[in-house]
Design an enzyme around this catalytic site. Sequence first.
Site, short mmCIF file in Angstrom:
data_model
loop_
_atom_site.label_atom_id
_atom_site.label_comp_id
_atom_site.label_asym_id
_atom_site.label_seq_id
_atom_site.Cartn_x
_atom_site.Cartn_y
_atom_site.Cartn_z
N CYS A 114 0.69 -1.28 -0.01
CA CYS A 114 0.08 -0.07 0.01
C CYS A 114 0.87 1.32 -0.22
CB CYS A 114 -0.94 -0.03 1.28
SG CYS A 114 -1.98 -1.51 1.18
N HIS A 240 -3.32 6.95 1.83
CA HIS A 240 -3.55 5.81 1.30
C HIS A 240 -5.05 5.63 1.71
CE1 HIS A 240 -4.28 1.46 0.58
NE2 HIS A 240 -3.97 1.20 1.82
N ASN A 270 -10.13 0.20 -1.33
CA ASN A 270 -8.67 0.23 -1.34
C ASN A 270 -8.15 -0.66 -2.46
OD1 ASN A 270 -6.28 -0.63 -0.45
ND2 ASN A 270 -7.04 -1.04 1.91
#
Length: 314
Positions: A114, A240, A270
């Site tokens: 990520c 993020h 996500n």
Amino acid sequence: MTANGSKILAFGHYQPSRVVTNDDLAQMVDTNDEWIQSRVGIKERRIADTETVADMAGFAAEKALAASGLTAADIDLVIVATCSSIDRSPNVACRVADKLGIAGAAAFDLNTACSGFSYALANADHSIRAGAAKHALVIGAEKLSQITDWSDRSTCVIFADGAGAAVVSATAEGEEPGVGPVVWGSEPSDAIAIEGWQPYIVQEGQKVFRWATGTAPQVALAACEKAGVAPGDLGGFVPHQANLRIIEPLARKIGVDPAVLSRDIVESGNTSAASIPLALSKMIERGEVKSGSPVLLVGFGGGLTYAGQVVRCP
């Protein structure tokens, strides 16, 4: 010839056309819209059918390159951040270079999950400063749907697919750098893991939440300090897109008001390494951040890794 720094010329992004809503997921697992929104803040996500990681990376890169005013012949470095590419060789960066007609460029993939885009951006900035490159394509691309256990309601509601890309170039003599110093590191843990030959994403949600809410604010403030920018002077904040319940408290904790906070997770889910460039590209496209304004990027997650820097909006 070395450069005193680098700057971002343009962004581009790509998302698959297939939209999967919370109600759609409720037909697959024991969940509902209220449960999902209350825990992660997501309303819908995009899921790829035929597109590969390389396809999505190429589409986003093509858009960024077209907006930059450069051509394929100008690019001498391609970096792709991804943790979900199934193919190991040729790497995604080489496939993107081939798709766009980029010849002779250094091309490699990078995997810090990520935080990948921030890591990749730092590597491009360092390469340009060292004189190893002049114009770079930096891409985050993920097809997390192919490594998601669609019977696990704790993870299948979170992850999605997409790509974002940036064209990064050397600054001219006397020009202020547009990519600030990186703050990066890791705290090795298997709290988020993708392991084995036929893997699924597994995640210890509460452990990740505690780690992220404790580590991300420190990274954000350190990145601002290194860039010489106060949090209150930011034009935008793009963390993020992990969980809306992490993002909103994080923004309050570091005091980024009145900066525009990205909440792209609500409509995109996500997308790991793709989430920061995807979200910022959409903010720029909508005119939410002004050209030249400082934007704080903070990636965190699988590894556990983190990285952040302040960039000037193209």
